[in-house]
Design a protein around this motif. Structure first.
Motif, PDB file in Angstrom:
ATOM      1  N   LEU A 156     -10.452  13.769  -1.987  1.00 20.07           N
ATOM      2  CA  LEU A 156     -11.671  13.682  -1.189  1.00 20.07           C
ATOM      3  C   LEU A 156     -11.468  14.303   0.190  1.00 20.07           C
ATOM      4  O   LEU A 156     -12.313  15.064   0.674  1.00 20.07           O
ATOM      5  N   ALA A 157     -10.344  14.004   0.830  1.00 21.74           N
ATOM      6  CA  ALA A 157     -10.085  14.536   2.168  1.00 21.74           C
ATOM      7  C   ALA A 157      -9.942  16.053   2.139  1.00 21.74           C
ATOM      8  O   ALA A 157     -10.548  16.771   2.941  1.00 21.74           O
ATOM      9  N   VAL A 158      -9.138  16.560   1.211  1.00 22.22           N
ATOM     10  CA  VAL A 158      -8.936  18.008   1.118  1.00 22.22           C
ATOM     11  C   VAL A 158     -10.249  18.697   0.758  1.00 22.22           C
ATOM     12  O   VAL A 158     -10.614  19.736   1.336  1.00 22.22           O
ATOM     13  N   GLY A 159     -10.986  18.134  -0.192  1.00 21.34           N
ATOM     14  CA  GLY A 159     -12.255  18.728  -0.596  1.00 21.34           C
ATOM     15  C   GLY A 159     -13.286  18.724   0.518  1.00 21.34           C
ATOM     16  O   GLY A 159     -14.066  19.670   0.666  1.00 21.34           O
ATOM     17  N   THR A 160     -13.294  17.682   1.341  1.00 21.85           N
ATOM     18  CA  THR A 160     -14.235  17.606   2.456  1.00 21.85           C
ATOM     19  C   THR A 160     -13.933  18.681   3.492  1.00 21.85           C
ATOM     20  O   THR A 160     -14.845  19.352   3.999  1.00 21.85           O
ATOM     21  N   VAL A 161     -12.671  18.859   3.819  1.00 21.60           N
ATOM     22  CA  VAL A 161     -12.301  19.907   4.778  1.00 21.60           C
ATOM     23  C   VAL A 161     -12.611  21.281   4.203  1.00 21.60           C
ATOM     24  O   VAL A 161     -13.136  22.159   4.902  1.00 21.60           O
ATOM     25  N   ASP A 162     -12.313  21.486   2.932  1.00 23.45           N
ATOM     26  CA  ASP A 162     -12.626  22.773   2.293  1.00 23.45           C
ATOM     27  C   ASP A 162     -14.130  23.062   2.366  1.00 23.45           C
ATOM     28  O   ASP A 162     -14.542  24.193   2.644  1.00 23.45           O
ATOM     29  N   ALA A 163     -14.945  22.039   2.097  1.00 20.76           N
ATOM     30  CA  ALA A 163     -16.401  22.229   2.117  1.00 20.76           C
ATOM     31  C   ALA A 163     -16.871  22.583   3.524  1.00 20.76           C
ATOM     32  O   ALA A 163     -17.743  23.452   3.699  1.00 20.76           O
ATOM     33  N   TYR A 164     -16.304  21.921   4.536  1.00 21.58           N
ATOM     34  CA  TYR A 164     -16.681  22.252   5.915  1.00 21.58           C
ATOM     35  C   TYR A 164     -16.304  23.690   6.252  1.00 21.58           C
ATOM     36  O   TYR A 164     -17.111  24.443   6.808  1.00 21.58           O
ATOM     37  N   VAL A 165     -15.086  24.066   5.908  1.00 18.30           N
ATOM     38  CA  VAL A 165     -14.618  25.421   6.229  1.00 18.30           C
ATOM     39  C   VAL A 165     -15.501  26.466   5.553  1.00 18.30           C
ATOM     40  O   VAL A 165     -15.904  27.455   6.173  1.00 18.30           O
ATOM     41  N   LEU A 166     -15.808  26.247   4.284  1.00 18.45           N
ATOM     42  CA  LEU A 166     -16.641  27.198   3.549  1.00 18.45           C
ATOM     43  C   LEU A 166     -18.013  27.343   4.216  1.00 18.45           C
ATOM     44  O   LEU A 166     -18.491  28.462   4.443  1.00 18.45           O
ATOM     45  N   GLY A 167     -18.634  26.228   4.557  1.00 25.13           N
ATOM     46  CA  GLY A 167     -19.939  26.287   5.200  1.00 25.13           C
ATOM     47  C   GLY A 167     -19.886  26.913   6.580  1.00 25.13           C
ATOM     48  O   GLY A 167     -20.749  27.732   6.937  1.00 25.13           O
ATOM     49  N   ALA A 168     -18.872  26.550   7.363  1.00 22.02           N
ATOM     50  CA  ALA A 168     -18.751  27.089   8.713  1.00 22.02           C
ATOM     51  C   ALA A 168     -18.530  28.593   8.687  1.00 22.02           C
ATOM     52  O   ALA A 168     -19.133  29.339   9.476  1.00 22.02           O
ATOM     53  N   LEU A 169     -17.690  29.056   7.791  1.00 23.10           N
ATOM     54  CA  LEU A 169     -17.400  30.491   7.740  1.00 23.10           C
ATOM     55  C   LEU A 169     -18.594  31.274   7.217  1.00 23.10           C
ATOM     56  O   LEU A 169     -18.859  32.396   7.673  1.00 23.10           O
ATOM     57  N   ARG A 170     -19.314  30.720   6.263  1.00 23.41           N
ATOM     58  CA  ARG A 170     -20.519  31.409   5.786  1.00 23.41           C
ATOM     59  C   ARG A 170     -21.563  31.481   6.887  1.00 23.41           C
ATOM     60  O   ARG A 170     -22.299  32.468   7.000  1.00 23.41           O
ATOM     61  N   ASN A 171     -21.634  30.445   7.706  1.00 25.78           N
ATOM     62  CA  ASN A 171     -22.563  30.480   8.827  1.00 25.78           C
ATOM     63  C   ASN A 171     -22.162  31.556   9.836  1.00 25.78           C
ATOM     64  O   ASN A 171     -23.014  32.279  10.363  1.00 25.78           O
ATOM     65  N   GLU A 172     -20.861  31.677  10.089  1.00 26.74           N
ATOM     66  CA  GLU A 172     -20.386  32.700  11.015  1.00 26.74           C
ATOM     67  C   GLU A 172     -20.702  34.102  10.497  1.00 26.74           C
ATOM     68  O   GLU A 172     -21.188  34.955  11.239  1.00 26.74           O
TER      69      GLU A 172
END
Length: 238
Positions: A156-172
């Motif tokens: 859950l922790a690793v997946g949550t960070v991965d999801a944040y990174v994916l969304g943040a980078l797509r936004n950038e």
């Protein structure tokens, strides 16, 4: 042969390369992948095709089919090569927050080097050896840490960070897909935004324009990551 066995036989990760041939030019999957990455880095994923990759290597596309069977396999090999670059930075160390932060920043650095990389993340898991090693290292960094005794909490922790990174980078990256940099995009859209705010229909957007600090993308990424890690920590404390 069962359907499952047929599927596994098609996986490129366990399919041997053709025997090396000296003529017309030596070729390997690594050369093919590096050529494809160079094309994608220069002109995006749309520039990657077996024909163009073959041309950059002075090889016809039919010769490339001896090393891979489709463009989809080529994209998988490209993704795994980038995971290999990430792994070359060494093991994830420190406490769980430091390890997850390092994991997030590795992905962001990889996406900055290869902007197309983020478009190939998400969806089905990547099964290449470097991708699997990345997942293994991420899980292992939390293993044995108080609060992460159960594998579900680690996932859950690793997946949550991965999801944040994916969304943040797509936004950038989405802000730059028009071909303009951030400043040019703001100049082009600024007058329109001001007209819309002047209608009085968007008071909160007006506050954003007037009062928000608008930190750099680096700071925004770090602040968002802190929120995610703080949330994980709060959950561990419950």
């Amino acid at each position: 042969m069962s359907d499952r066995e047929k599927l596994e036989a098609r996986l490129i990760w366990e399919r041997p390369e053709p025997a090396s041939r000296p003529a017309p030019e030596p070729l390997s999957r690594e050369q093919i992948v590096r050529a494809a990455i160079a094309l994608a880095d220069a002109d995006g994923l749309a520039a990657v095709s077996l024909r163009k990759v073959g041309a950059s290597l002075d090889a016809g596309p039919m010769r490339l089919y001896g090393y891979l069977s489709s463009k989809e396999e080529l994209l998988e090999l490209m993704v795994d090569a980038v995971y290999g670059e990430m792994a070359s930075e060494g093991p994830l160390t420190g406490d769980w927050r430091q390890a997850l932060r390092a994991m997030a920043h590795r992905t962001r650095r990889a996406a900055n080097r290869h902007p197309w990389f983020i478009d190939l993340l998400g969806g089905r898991p990547h099964l290449g050896p470097h991708a699997l090693a990345h997942v293994e290292a991420s899980f292992a960094a939390l293993n044995g840490t108080p609060g992460f005794e159960h594998i579900d909490r680690i996932m859950l922790a690793v997946g949550t960070v991965d999801a944040y990174v994916l969304g943040a980078l797509r936004n950038e990256t989405s802000k730059l897909e028009s071909g303009m940099n951030q400043g040019q995009w703001e100049d082009a859209s600024g007058a329109y935004i001001q007209r819309m705010i002047a209608t009085g229909r968007f008071p909160m957007l007006g506050r954003v324009v007037r009062d928000a600090t608008h930190p750099s993308p680096d700071a925004v990424f770090e602040q968002g990551l802190d929120c995610v890690l703080d949330g994980i920590a709060a959950r561990l404390g419950r």
